[in-house]
Design an enzyme around this catalytic site. Sequence first.
Site: not given
Length: 334
Positions: A13-14, A145
């Site tokens: 993620d991110d 998110h």
Amino acid sequence: MARPRVRLVVTADDFGYCPRRDEGIVEAFLAGAVTSVSLLVNGAAAESAAELARRHRIPTGLHANLSEGRPVGPARHGASSLLGPEGFFLGKMGFREAVAAGEVVLPQVRRCGFRKMLLVRGELEAQLSRFRELLGRDPTHVDGHQHVHVLPGVCQVFAEALQACGVRFTRLPMERGVGGCTWLEAPARAFACSVEQDARAAMGPFARHGLRWTDVFMGLSTCGRHMSTHHVSGALARALEGIPTGRAVTAELMAHPGYPSVPPAGGSGEGPDAFSCSWERLHELRVLTAPVLWAQLAQDGVQLCALHELDSKRPGEGTPSEATLETFLEPSPL
């Protein structure tokens, strides 16, 4: 002991949050430890991350963001219930509190809730459009998110937006037994159980709009300092309890590897947060790229793959257990 056959997606993620985080994610991908990434299109390094994804042919999805940094849609041009007074999203808990108070999404009250739903839909569509601008194609998947995509009301708008743009794959963050993971601090365990409860309720809207997800999910109990070979293997073992030997199962491990951010570089408009600057990102990178983890997973019968390679199942197309899906995915106790 023989176990079901598992095809595992490891999603970082991110992606796009900052160059140092992206450096670590790419390192993990090239080492074969990460098979998919989720891009923050409002991240400070989104453009360079997109270039890295193209260069290395990294399967990339959208990490839809309604809680951190600045928006990319119409909300950035003026006052919005999605934003605080400084023009930033309301934060991980602030957004949840606004949703719970009916200040963002109120699907039961159409007159006052409809415009707020349009704001959420508009931001999601703007992020999908920005993704296409950066990558030149649709995302392989879309998740949320800080798991905003499974929040009550938001999940319906999210599912509608993905169906309209033809995205099939998402994430259902329900980790079996996470409520019993005593190594998690009490606030983190309560948050994980809350996410799991929201995800359970989101299954209906997701399924009605044709979205697909892996049979099982891991990552709530293995985030940051808590990632270890023991915890990852244990999460998989809990997920597979009761599934017949030889049954093919799809799984996703959510991860946040990377090199620590160094302020002021990074973030989504407000600079990097404390977690991004901490040693915990590097810890995840080290665990994910260590041979011991993959030796254990190979022993557990795990084969790595990317999300778009899976033939994920919708409810009613076959479940990973002979029990019903509701039985298999029982709530985790607080």
